[in-house]
Motif scaffolding. Sequence first.
Motif, short mmCIF file in Angstrom:
data_model
loop_
_atom_site.label_atom_id
_atom_site.label_comp_id
_atom_site.label_asym_id
_atom_site.label_seq_id
_atom_site.Cartn_x
_atom_site.Cartn_y
_atom_site.Cartn_z
N MET A 1 0.87 -1.18 0.00
CA MET A 1 0.00 0.00 0.00
C MET A 1 0.90 1.23 0.00
SD MET A 1 -3.23 -0.78 2.54
CE MET A 1 -2.22 -1.06 4.00
N LEU A 2 0.89 1.98 -1.10
CA LEU A 2 1.64 3.23 -1.19
C LEU A 2 0.74 4.34 -0.66
CD1 LEU A 2 4.16 4.79 -2.19
CD2 LEU A 2 2.97 5.07 -4.38
N VAL A 3 1.11 4.87 0.50
CA VAL A 3 0.28 5.87 1.19
C VAL A 3 0.81 7.27 0.87
CG1 VAL A 3 -0.66 6.62 3.40
CG2 VAL A 3 -0.14 4.18 3.02
N VAL A 4 -0.06 8.12 0.33
CA VAL A 4 0.32 9.47 -0.06
C VAL A 4 -0.67 10.47 0.56
CG1 VAL A 4 0.67 11.07 -2.00
CG2 VAL A 4 1.28 8.64 -2.25
N ASP A 5 -0.15 11.49 1.19
CA ASP A 5 -0.97 12.60 1.67
C ASP A 5 -1.48 13.34 0.44
OD1 ASP A 5 -1.98 15.06 2.55
OD2 ASP A 5 -0.50 15.23 4.17
N ILE A 6 -2.77 13.28 0.20
CA ILE A 6 -3.34 13.87 -1.02
C ILE A 6 -3.07 15.37 -1.11
CG2 ILE A 6 -5.63 14.35 -0.03
CD1 ILE A 6 -6.79 13.40 -2.76
N ASN A 7 -2.87 16.01 0.03
CA ASN A 7 -2.62 17.46 0.04
C ASN A 7 -1.19 17.80 -0.33
OD1 ASN A 7 -5.32 18.28 1.37
ND2 ASN A 7 -4.50 16.71 2.75
N GLU A 8 -0.23 16.95 0.09
CA GLU A 8 1.18 17.21 -0.20
C GLU A 8 1.64 16.57 -1.51
OE1 GLU A 8 3.82 16.26 2.96
OE2 GLU A 8 2.97 17.73 4.33
N GLY A 9 0.96 15.51 -1.95
CA GLY A 9 1.36 14.83 -3.18
C GLY A 9 2.62 14.01 -3.01
N LEU A 10 3.27 13.72 -4.13
CA LEU A 10 4.48 12.88 -4.11
C LEU A 10 5.66 13.67 -3.58
CD1 LEU A 10 4.18 11.06 -7.56
CD2 LEU A 10 3.19 10.41 -5.36
N LYS A 11 6.32 13.13 -2.56
CA LYS A 11 7.49 13.77 -1.96
C LYS A 11 8.72 12.92 -2.24
CE LYS A 11 6.92 16.94 0.56
NZ LYS A 11 6.93 18.39 0.30
N ALA A 12 9.87 13.40 -1.75
CA ALA A 12 11.15 12.73 -2.04
C ALA A 12 11.14 11.26 -1.63
CB ALA A 12 12.28 13.46 -1.33
N GLN A 13 10.67 10.98 -0.42
CA GLN A 13 10.68 9.59 0.04
C GLN A 13 9.63 8.75 -0.66
OE1 GLN A 13 13.80 10.26 1.41
NE2 GLN A 13 13.17 8.20 1.98
N THR A 14 8.54 9.39 -1.11
CA THR A 14 7.55 8.65 -1.90
C THR A 14 8.20 8.10 -3.16
OG1 THR A 14 5.92 10.32 -1.20
CG2 THR A 14 5.21 8.71 -2.85
N LEU A 15 8.93 8.97 -3.86
CA LEU A 15 9.57 8.56 -5.11
C LEU A 15 10.63 7.49 -4.86
CD1 LEU A 15 9.89 12.10 -6.76
CD2 LEU A 15 8.21 10.31 -7.26
N GLU A 16 11.39 7.66 -3.78
CA GLU A 16 12.42 6.65 -3.46
C GLU A 16 11.76 5.32 -3.13
OE1 GLU A 16 16.65 6.46 -1.17
OE2 GLU A 16 15.02 7.42 -0.07
N HIS A 17 10.66 5.35 -2.38
CA HIS A 17 9.95 4.12 -2.03
C HIS A 17 9.36 3.45 -3.27
CE1 HIS A 17 9.36 4.61 2.59
NE2 HIS A 17 10.58 4.93 2.20
N ILE A 18 8.87 4.25 -4.23
CA ILE A 18 8.34 3.69 -5.48
C ILE A 18 9.46 2.95 -6.22
CG2 ILE A 18 7.43 4.25 -7.77
CD1 ILE A 18 5.84 6.53 -6.42
N PHE A 19 10.63 3.59 -6.28
CA PHE A 19 11.78 2.97 -6.95
C PHE A 19 12.13 1.64 -6.27
CE2 PHE A 19 16.45 2.39 -7.00
CZ PHE A 19 16.64 2.21 -8.36
N ILE A 20 12.14 1.64 -4.95
CA ILE A 20 12.47 0.42 -4.21
C ILE A 20 11.42 -0.67 -4.44
CG2 ILE A 20 12.70 -0.55 -1.87
CD1 ILE A 20 13.99 2.16 -1.07
N LEU A 21 10.13 -0.28 -4.43
CA LEU A 21 9.06 -1.26 -4.66
C LEU A 21 9.22 -1.92 -6.03
CD1 LEU A 21 5.91 0.65 -3.33
CD2 LEU A 21 7.00 -1.35 -2.29
N LYS A 22 9.53 -1.12 -7.04
CA LYS A 22 9.68 -1.67 -8.40
C LYS A 22 10.87 -2.61 -8.47
CE LYS A 22 9.21 1.32 -11.76
NZ LYS A 22 9.40 2.59 -12.49
N ILE A 23 11.99 -2.20 -7.89
CA ILE A 23 13.19 -3.05 -7.91
C ILE A 23 12.95 -4.34 -7.13
CG2 ILE A 23 15.58 -3.25 -7.13
CD1 ILE A 23 15.31 -1.53 -9.58
#
Length: 573
Positions: free
Chosen positions: A74-96
């Motif tokens: 479950m990728l949890v994102v604060d809808i008000n802040e949107g994608l942040k630095a750690q969100t993008l890093e976590h997405i990269f890690i999930l894909k790898i």
Amino acid sequence: MLIISTAGHIDHGKTSLIKALNDFDGDNTPEEQKRGITIDLSFSHLEHISFVDVPGHESLVKTMIGGIQSEYAMLVVDINEGLKAQTLEHIFILKIMGVKNIILVLNKIDLCQDIDAKKQEILKQLDFTPIRVFLVSAKNKLGIDELKKYLLSLKVPNYEDFALKINVDRVFNVKGIGLVATGILKSGKLECKTYLSDDLENIQIKSIEVQHKNVESVVAPARVAFVFKGNLKVGNIIYSKGYLRSANEIYTTLEGKLKHDENVLFCAANKQIEAKFLQYDRFAKFVLKKPIALSFNEPFIILKNARAVAGGVVLNPLTEPLKKSKMIELLNALEQKDFKSAFALLNQNHSSGFGLFCAPQRFNLSTQKALEYAQEVGEIVDLNGACVYAKKALEDTKNNIKELFTKNPYSLQSAKSLEKSLGIDEFLCDLALKDLDFLEFNNGLFYKKGEKLEKLLENNEEKIYDELNCLTPKAPYNIYDELNLDRKSGDDIMKKLCSQNKVKRLAHNYFISTQALEEFVKNISPILKIGVGVQELKNEYDLSRKYAIALLEYLDTLKGVKNIDNKRYLMQN
């Protein structure tokens, strides 16, 4: 059991979401409660689902990687802040890490003015398509029931029924119970018996708990806790004996940019190991400071300065003695999961046979499935021994046997004895022996045609006796090997000589002729009058301590010899 991990930027509500789903507060350590963030992995469940809640702080990415060992996230994102630095890093890690089933949970909708616009903005920034998108407020529990219903409807993935493998993520002591460890059961079935750790320590499982219930056994995938006896630490891998081997050279795919010959941190299976990266054509070779037991297609992440910068999957987890061009050819086949081509290449490059009991680790295949591939590409396949050979291996074995019989025409051999003396598999030795037309077979033994078995046994008996007719004979197996004699035949001859009292056994691997012993007693008698100890025997006959002690103990059996202060004396009548 279904395992679902969380991912996302710090303070976007991962832990609050888990609490809204199952009333479990993962931030339960004093430091976590004080700082209001998740620091360590936390674990909870909802019916058949186990949640792994990971920290989102940038300094805790190593801990986050250790928690991503599941099919779903479950990728949890604060809808008000949107994608942040750690969100993008976590997405990269999930894909790898190979997590294909990513559920996007847009949290804190109770604070959002234009939910649909924010949702579309976030979706446009993603480089993947989530399997579902949910709009929730963990604080007010808006949308939580819908998310919960969806999660409970997900199918548990089918895992291959390989040998047991557990990545250990926690070890602690419980008063009145003992040592407890937890981890994700990646494959196989966990039972209350003894397994092996990657530190080669025996680990005895005393009891098992799954979702706070004691069970007799559990099959993968599952989060497990177990009481154990042995030495374990966080990062250890527990596996069935004979299943995994460790190596410190790993060949992989690579996504991301690294510089040839640079030092990096290699993260896989709850371990972080310093490594050197070497560019290997379009693949990667990592030379690790410590060996690690990994499997084919197992994902890894590379950290530099605590940031995830690259990653990939393991292609060859074991040391393989191939030239670079052949290794690249093998890696290309493995990347495509073209196991027929991989097996054909390995078959031609393993002169003494290529074993397939390692197939679950090396290819993520059952041994049976690997044997099916081997039968399609292999020239000679041992189904019982799970090994594949090239024709050249058989020809080389036949040549070795011919040379052996040239050296000793009186040789008596079996496939089992040749396995020990030549270091070649019994299966291949048996094929070779049966294919040599100058040999006869009788009573379990192969020998040169035209020779009589009884005469050969007599001849070898004489040779063995001659070897034992001295004070310092060689060990029996060394004599057999020099005579190119089957060990069973040699042992039978030795038993016959002992039963006839022609040879005596004085100690382990110390057999000596009765004649040599009688000569020794005759020569030592004058010295016995003044006393003989270990040192005197060693000096007089240039003996090892083992032989000297054995001979003194033999003297103890003789009439008139007495042991006084570890010296033997011949008592006067």
